[in-house]
Design a protein around this motif. Structure first.
Motif, PDB file in Angstrom:
ATOM      1  N   ALA A 135       0.822  -1.212   0.000  1.00  0.00           N
ATOM      2  CA  ALA A 135       0.000   0.000   0.000  1.00  0.00           C
ATOM      3  C   ALA A 135       0.855   1.260   0.000  1.00  0.00           C
ATOM      4  O   ALA A 135       0.484   2.267  -0.593  1.00  0.00           O
ATOM      5  CB  ALA A 135      -0.939  -0.002   1.202  1.00  0.00           C
ATOM      6  N   LEU A 136       2.006   1.169   0.656  1.00  0.00           N
ATOM      7  CA  LEU A 136       2.907   2.320   0.730  1.00  0.00           C
ATOM      8  C   LEU A 136       3.858   2.416  -0.457  1.00  0.00           C
ATOM      9  O   LEU A 136       4.626   3.372  -0.555  1.00  0.00           O
ATOM     10  CB  LEU A 136       3.710   2.261   2.038  1.00  0.00           C
ATOM     11  N   GLY A 137       3.840   1.417  -1.339  1.00  0.00           N
ATOM     12  CA  GLY A 137       4.717   1.440  -2.504  1.00  0.00           C
ATOM     13  C   GLY A 137       6.178   1.198  -2.178  1.00  0.00           C
ATOM     14  O   GLY A 137       7.060   1.685  -2.877  1.00  0.00           O
ATOM     15  N   GLN A 138       6.445   0.429  -1.134  1.00  0.00           N
ATOM     16  CA  GLN A 138       7.815   0.151  -0.709  1.00  0.00           C
ATOM     17  C   GLN A 138       8.311  -1.138  -1.375  1.00  0.00           C
ATOM     18  O   GLN A 138       8.357  -2.201  -0.772  1.00  0.00           O
ATOM     19  CB  GLN A 138       7.878   0.058   0.817  1.00  0.00           C
ATOM     20  N   ASP A 139       8.687  -1.023  -2.643  1.00  0.00           N
ATOM     21  CA  ASP A 139       8.982  -2.177  -3.493  1.00  0.00           C
ATOM     22  C   ASP A 139      10.055  -3.102  -2.940  1.00  0.00           C
ATOM     23  O   ASP A 139       9.876  -4.320  -2.911  1.00  0.00           O
ATOM     24  CB  ASP A 139       9.398  -1.718  -4.890  1.00  0.00           C
ATOM     25  N   ASP A 140      11.183  -2.545  -2.545  1.00  0.00           N
ATOM     26  CA  ASP A 140      12.275  -3.389  -2.034  1.00  0.00           C
ATOM     27  C   ASP A 140      11.850  -4.133  -0.776  1.00  0.00           C
ATOM     28  O   ASP A 140      12.186  -5.302  -0.591  1.00  0.00           O
ATOM     29  CB  ASP A 140      13.532  -2.562  -1.742  1.00  0.00           C
ATOM     30  N   GLU A 141      11.109  -3.463   0.079  1.00  0.00           N
ATOM     31  CA  GLU A 141      10.642  -4.089   1.310  1.00  0.00           C
ATOM     32  C   GLU A 141       9.583  -5.157   1.017  1.00  0.00           C
ATOM     33  O   GLU A 141       9.548  -6.194   1.677  1.00  0.00           O
ATOM     34  CB  GLU A 141      10.090  -3.037   2.269  1.00  0.00           C
ATOM     35  N   VAL A 142       8.718  -4.911   0.020  1.00  0.00           N
ATOM     36  CA  VAL A 142       7.750  -5.937  -0.375  1.00  0.00           C
ATOM     37  C   VAL A 142       8.498  -7.192  -0.799  1.00  0.00           C
ATOM     38  O   VAL A 142       8.197  -8.295  -0.329  1.00  0.00           O
ATOM     39  CB  VAL A 142       6.825  -5.449  -1.520  1.00  0.00           C
ATOM     40  N   ALA A 143       9.480  -7.031  -1.664  1.00  0.00           N
ATOM     41  CA  ALA A 143      10.250  -8.184  -2.151  1.00  0.00           C
ATOM     42  C   ALA A 143      10.932  -8.914  -1.000  1.00  0.00           C
ATOM     43  O   ALA A 143      10.889 -10.153  -0.924  1.00  0.00           O
ATOM     44  CB  ALA A 143      11.276  -7.732  -3.183  1.00  0.00           C
ATOM     45  N   MET A 144      11.539  -8.173  -0.083  1.00  0.00           N
ATOM     46  CA  MET A 144      12.231  -8.788   1.049  1.00  0.00           C
ATOM     47  C   MET A 144      11.250  -9.599   1.901  1.00  0.00           C
ATOM     48  O   MET A 144      11.544 -10.723   2.303  1.00  0.00           O
ATOM     49  CB  MET A 144      12.907  -7.712   1.909  1.00  0.00           C
ATOM     50  N   HIS A 145      10.066  -9.038   2.156  1.00  0.00           N
ATOM     51  CA  HIS A 145       9.110  -9.728   3.013  1.00  0.00           C
ATOM     52  C   HIS A 145       8.400 -10.877   2.281  1.00  0.00           C
ATOM     53  O   HIS A 145       7.994 -11.843   2.927  1.00  0.00           O
ATOM     54  CB  HIS A 145       8.136  -8.745   3.646  1.00  0.00           C
ATOM     55  N   VAL A 146       8.276 -10.790   0.967  1.00  0.00           N
ATOM     56  CA  VAL A 146       7.763 -11.947   0.227  1.00  0.00           C
ATOM     57  C   VAL A 146       8.773 -13.086   0.335  1.00  0.00           C
ATOM     58  O   VAL A 146       8.404 -14.236   0.587  1.00  0.00           O
ATOM     59  CB  VAL A 146       7.448 -11.591  -1.242  1.00  0.00           C
ATOM     60  N   ARG A 147      10.063 -12.768   0.193  1.00  0.00           N
ATOM     61  CA  ARG A 147      11.106 -13.796   0.372  1.00  0.00           C
ATOM     62  C   ARG A 147      11.043 -14.400   1.777  1.00  0.00           C
ATOM     63  O   ARG A 147      11.262 -15.594   1.957  1.00  0.00           O
ATOM     64  CB  ARG A 147      12.496 -13.199   0.141  1.00  0.00           C
ATOM     65  N   ALA A 148      10.759 -13.577   2.748  1.00  0.00           N
ATOM     66  CA  ALA A 148      10.734 -14.035   4.137  1.00  0.00           C
ATOM     67  C   ALA A 148       9.592 -15.005   4.416  1.00  0.00           C
ATOM     68  O   ALA A 148       9.630 -15.718   5.419  1.00  0.00           O
ATOM     69  CB  ALA A 148      10.641 -12.837   5.090  1.00  0.00           C
ATOM     70  N   THR A 149       8.615 -15.082   3.529  1.00  0.00           N
ATOM     71  CA  THR A 149       7.502 -15.999   3.779  1.00  0.00           C
ATOM     72  C   THR A 149       7.972 -17.449   3.849  1.00  0.00           C
ATOM     73  O   THR A 149       7.291 -18.279   4.452  1.00  0.00           O
ATOM     74  CB  THR A 149       6.388 -15.876   2.720  1.00  0.00           C
ATOM     75  N   ARG A 150       9.122 -17.755   3.283  1.00  0.00           N
ATOM     76  CA  ARG A 150       9.640 -19.130   3.409  1.00  0.00           C
ATOM     77  C   ARG A 150       9.954 -19.446   4.873  1.00  0.00           C
ATOM     78  O   ARG A 150      10.042 -20.615   5.250  1.00  0.00           O
ATOM     79  CB  ARG A 150      10.847 -19.347   2.508  1.00  0.00           C
ATOM     80  N   ASN A 151      10.100 -18.414   5.701  1.00  0.00           N
ATOM     81  CA  ASN A 151      10.381 -18.598   7.130  1.00  0.00           C
ATOM     82  C   ASN A 151       9.185 -18.296   8.024  1.00  0.00           C
ATOM     83  O   ASN A 151       9.198 -18.670   9.198  1.00  0.00           O
ATOM     84  CB  ASN A 151      11.547 -17.697   7.557  1.00  0.00           C
ATOM     85  N   THR A 152       8.186 -17.597   7.502  1.00  0.00           N
ATOM     86  CA  THR A 152       7.061 -17.181   8.353  1.00  0.00           C
ATOM     87  C   THR A 152       5.843 -18.086   8.234  1.00  0.00           C
ATOM     88  O   THR A 152       4.959 -18.024   9.086  1.00  0.00           O
ATOM     89  CB  THR A 152       6.617 -15.747   8.019  1.00  0.00           C
ATOM     90  N   GLY A 153       5.776 -18.862   7.183  1.00  0.00           N
ATOM     91  CA  GLY A 153       4.626 -19.735   6.986  1.00  0.00           C
ATOM     92  C   GLY A 153       3.509 -19.101   6.191  1.00  0.00           C
ATOM     93  O   GLY A 153       2.496 -19.756   5.912  1.00  0.00           O
ATOM     94  N   ALA A 154       3.636 -17.841   5.808  1.00  0.00           N
ATOM     95  CA  ALA A 154       2.625 -17.225   4.949  1.00  0.00           C
ATOM     96  C   ALA A 154       2.715 -17.877   3.570  1.00  0.00           C
ATOM     97  O   ALA A 154       3.805 -18.075   3.037  1.00  0.00           O
ATOM     98  CB  ALA A 154       2.843 -15.722   4.844  1.00  0.00           C
TER      99      ALA A 154
END
Length: 134
Positions: free
Chosen positions: A74-93
């Protein structure tokens, strides 16, 4: 006697949570890039974001991951979106979780924001799939 230069308990908890969510490789690279200029900021996000918010027991890491991706999209934080999508392998999302979150972004924050975040998520998923296949 307490050592005033020793990391706080919240910092130590934050670093543990940060490593669990983002992975050691990411955190190690970030730590190696720290300079005198951004060290106070790194300490702040480790204590506040990771040690306080992400370490709270009320929401699971999966739930926090979903909320975080939606907010960053929603905030348009592209790099952070990508980082947190990658992190889903550790979060279970799951990918379905992210899809649902981005549908909410489309309605509540705008179709262009969601459309762009979906593009980023698809690219990250492709990279993750290629890494898994290798």
């Amino acid at each position: 006697m307490n050592d005033p230069t020793a990391p706080s308990e919240r910092y130590l908890q934050g670093m543990a949570t940060r490593r669990a969510v983002l992975g050691d490789g990411h955190v190690d690279r970030a730590q190696q890039a720290v300079t005198d200029f951004d060290q106070p900021f790194q300490e702040l996000i480790t204590e506040a974001a990771w040690g306080h918010v992400w370490s709270r027991p009320t929401l699971s890491r999966r739930e926090r991951s979903i909320v975080t991706i939606a907010l960053l999209a929603a905030l348009g934080q592209d790099d952070e979106v990508a980082m947190h999508v990658r992190a889903t392998r550790n979060t279970g999302a799951t990918r379905d979780d992210i899809c649902e979150a981005l549908l909410h972004v489309a309605i509540y924050a705008g179709v262009p924001a969601a459309n762009h975040a979906i593009k980023i998520a698809k690219q990250v998923f492709e990279q993750m799939d290629a890494e898994k296949a290798a």
